[in-house]
Motif scaffolding. Sequence first.
Motif, PDB file in Angstrom:
ATOM      1  N   VAL A   1       0.449  -2.982  -2.090  1.00 20.45           N
ATOM      2  CA  VAL A   1      -0.399  -3.108  -3.273  1.00 20.45           C
ATOM      3  C   VAL A   1      -1.302  -4.325  -3.132  1.00 20.45           C
ATOM      4  CG1 VAL A   1      -0.443  -3.369  -5.785  1.00 20.45           C
ATOM      5  CG2 VAL A   1       1.364  -2.011  -4.708  1.00 20.45           C
ATOM      6  N   TYR A   2      -2.568  -4.165  -3.450  1.00 20.13           N
ATOM      7  CA  TYR A   2      -3.524  -5.263  -3.367  1.00 20.13           C
ATOM      8  C   TYR A   2      -3.320  -6.202  -4.555  1.00 20.13           C
ATOM      9  CZ  TYR A   2      -7.949  -7.704  -2.605  1.00 20.13           C
ATOM     10  OH  TYR A   2      -8.904  -8.660  -2.361  1.00 20.13           O
ATOM     11  N   ASN A   3      -3.095  -7.480  -4.270  1.00 18.91           N
ATOM     12  CA  ASN A   3      -2.908  -8.494  -5.307  1.00 18.91           C
ATOM     13  C   ASN A   3      -4.283  -9.019  -5.727  1.00 18.91           C
ATOM     14  OD1 ASN A   3      -2.313 -10.699  -6.915  1.00 18.91           O
ATOM     15  ND2 ASN A   3      -0.676 -11.454  -5.587  1.00 18.91           N
ATOM     16  N   THR A   4      -4.768  -8.581  -6.862  1.00 23.42           N
ATOM     17  CA  THR A   4      -6.127  -8.920  -7.286  1.00 23.42           C
ATOM     18  C   THR A   4      -6.276 -10.388  -7.679  1.00 23.42           C
ATOM     19  OG1 THR A   4      -5.618  -8.208  -9.559  1.00 23.42           O
ATOM     20  CG2 THR A   4      -6.579  -6.565  -8.060  1.00 23.42           C
ATOM     21  N   ARG A   5      -5.176 -11.129  -7.757  1.00 19.26           N
ATOM     22  CA  ARG A   5      -5.273 -12.552  -8.102  1.00 19.26           C
ATOM     23  C   ARG A   5      -5.525 -13.418  -6.870  1.00 19.26           C
ATOM     24  NH1 ARG A   5       0.247 -12.661 -11.493  1.00 19.26           N
ATOM     25  NH2 ARG A   5       0.752 -11.264  -9.760  1.00 19.26           N
ATOM     26  N   ARG A   6      -5.443 -12.819  -5.691  1.00 13.84           N
ATOM     27  CA  ARG A   6      -5.694 -13.581  -4.472  1.00 13.84           C
ATOM     28  C   ARG A   6      -7.173 -13.593  -4.110  1.00 13.84           C
ATOM     29  NH1 ARG A   6      -1.105 -11.553  -0.207  1.00 13.84           N
ATOM     30  NH2 ARG A   6       0.737 -12.327  -1.305  1.00 13.84           N
ATOM     31  N   GLU A   7      -7.555 -14.638  -3.417  1.00 13.21           N
ATOM     32  CA  GLU A   7      -8.923 -14.750  -2.918  1.00 13.21           C
ATOM     33  C   GLU A   7      -9.098 -13.840  -1.702  1.00 13.21           C
ATOM     34  OE1 GLU A   7     -11.796 -18.115  -0.756  1.00 13.21           O
ATOM     35  OE2 GLU A   7      -9.659 -18.516  -1.135  1.00 13.21           O
ATOM     36  N   LEU A   8     -10.270 -13.207  -1.616  1.00  9.09           N
ATOM     37  CA  LEU A   8     -10.624 -12.435  -0.427  1.00  9.09           C
ATOM     38  C   LEU A   8     -11.710 -13.191   0.325  1.00  9.09           C
ATOM     39  CD1 LEU A   8     -10.615  -9.945   1.404  1.00  9.09           C
ATOM     40  CD2 LEU A   8     -12.310  -8.907  -0.135  1.00  9.09           C
ATOM     41  N   ARG A   9     -11.448 -13.508   1.577  1.00  9.97           N
ATOM     42  CA  ARG A   9     -12.420 -14.184   2.421  1.00  9.97           C
ATOM     43  C   ARG A   9     -12.961 -13.168   3.432  1.00  9.97           C
ATOM     44  NH1 ARG A   9      -8.785 -19.655   3.727  1.00  9.97           N
ATOM     45  NH2 ARG A   9      -8.262 -20.102   1.520  1.00  9.97           N
ATOM     46  N   SER A  10     -14.236 -12.881   3.308  1.00  7.00           N
ATOM     47  CA  SER A  10     -14.848 -11.846   4.151  1.00  7.00           C
ATOM     48  C   SER A  10     -15.783 -12.466   5.177  1.00  7.00           C
ATOM     49  CB  SER A  10     -15.634 -10.852   3.292  1.00  7.00           C
ATOM     50  OG  SER A  10     -14.795 -10.231   2.329  1.00  7.00           O
ATOM     51  N   ASN A  11     -15.572 -12.127   6.424  1.00  9.30           N
ATOM     52  CA  ASN A  11     -16.452 -12.593   7.499  1.00  9.30           C
ATOM     53  C   ASN A  11     -17.571 -11.564   7.659  1.00  9.30           C
ATOM     54  OD1 ASN A  11     -17.662 -13.502   9.844  1.00  9.30           O
ATOM     55  ND2 ASN A  11     -15.730 -14.014  10.849  1.00  9.30           N
TER      56      ASN A  11
ATOM     57  N   ASN B   1      -0.724 -14.291   3.309  1.00  9.14           N
ATOM     58  CA  ASN B   1       0.230 -14.848   2.347  1.00  9.14           C
ATOM     59  C   ASN B   1      -0.437 -15.381   1.085  1.00  9.14           C
ATOM     60  OD1 ASN B   1       2.550 -14.294   3.934  1.00  9.14           O
ATOM     61  ND2 ASN B   1       2.139 -16.112   5.175  1.00  9.14           N
ATOM     62  N   ASP B   2      -1.290 -16.400   1.204  1.00 11.16           N
ATOM     63  CA  ASP B   2      -1.921 -16.983   0.023  1.00 11.16           C
ATOM     64  C   ASP B   2      -3.303 -16.413  -0.255  1.00 11.16           C
ATOM     65  OD1 ASP B   2       0.263 -18.678  -0.426  1.00 11.16           O
ATOM     66  OD2 ASP B   2      -0.513 -20.148   1.001  1.00 11.16           O
ATOM     67  N   PHE B   3      -3.870 -15.688   0.705  1.00  8.27           N
ATOM     68  CA  PHE B   3      -5.191 -15.092   0.520  1.00  8.27           C
ATOM     69  C   PHE B   3      -5.311 -13.878   1.426  1.00  8.27           C
ATOM     70  CE2 PHE B   3      -5.571 -18.108   3.977  1.00  8.27           C
ATOM     71  CZ  PHE B   3      -6.358 -17.470   4.909  1.00  8.27           C
TER      72      PHE B   3
END
Length: 260
Positions: free
Chosen positions: A140-150, A229-231
């Motif tokens: 499940v995608y945790n929507t509270r985490r930051e997504l860093r996109s290259n 883990n954190d993001f």
Amino acid sequence: MSQDPYYLPAALYDFSLIPRFDECIEDLAEIAEPEDWDYKNTISDKPKPILRNYINYTYKRIAEEKKVAVSEDEQYACWNTGLITFNHEPIFILFERNKLDNPRTYWHFCKFVRKGQWELNKFSSLPEMAHYFDDPSCLVYNTRRELRSNIEHIIEDNRDRFPSEFQNKSNYSLQNSLQGAIYSALERVKRNYKTAIPQYYNGNIQLLLPLCLDEPTKADLALVIENYNDFYRASTCLTLDMAYNNARQITRPDREWLQP
């Protein structure tokens, strides 16, 4: 090549001789629960390419987990395909000892069999299907985490995967389109957790999100999300056929947006 019946190489072709593999795949599709195993966007010279990849990569995981049963007389082996018949009976793949002269592999493909068929009575116990994760939360995608996109890397390394009408755009224009598609995908998964589809790759669970570059209801690519883990991190994308291949290894994907 080892002639040890318990030797489990990483590749199915190194484990067993499988003559007329295309015909075997067609036979499996006939007895398995009905499913569309063909690509929709890619031309393949092989029948049922999704099912073909499913069997090859399922064996790879089976070998890692050592879930191959060998009969007491070492004349037969089997493993659980993870597929079921129309009546929900598990399907196993059965092998017999390779009796050809100078065999390259110990095993020779025999047939696909239902769990209740007499051929499986040769085994005192039957192996479980492949297992891919221990923590269901990874699906499940945790929507509270930051997504860093290259973004730049996604474009530079995967331009040929984009729809043809986008491939000739400048990097700047394509970057804007991609950023907008990622934003929309994140908004979509916030409202429907099934938008994120899990796939198994190199020993890890990753998530796939739809990239709708032109129309809001039609995915053009799948964004690959890695868990740190954190993001989350996104640095590549897949064609829909590639994404379906990877996702189908775990289970039949929800068809909300990912179509083979």
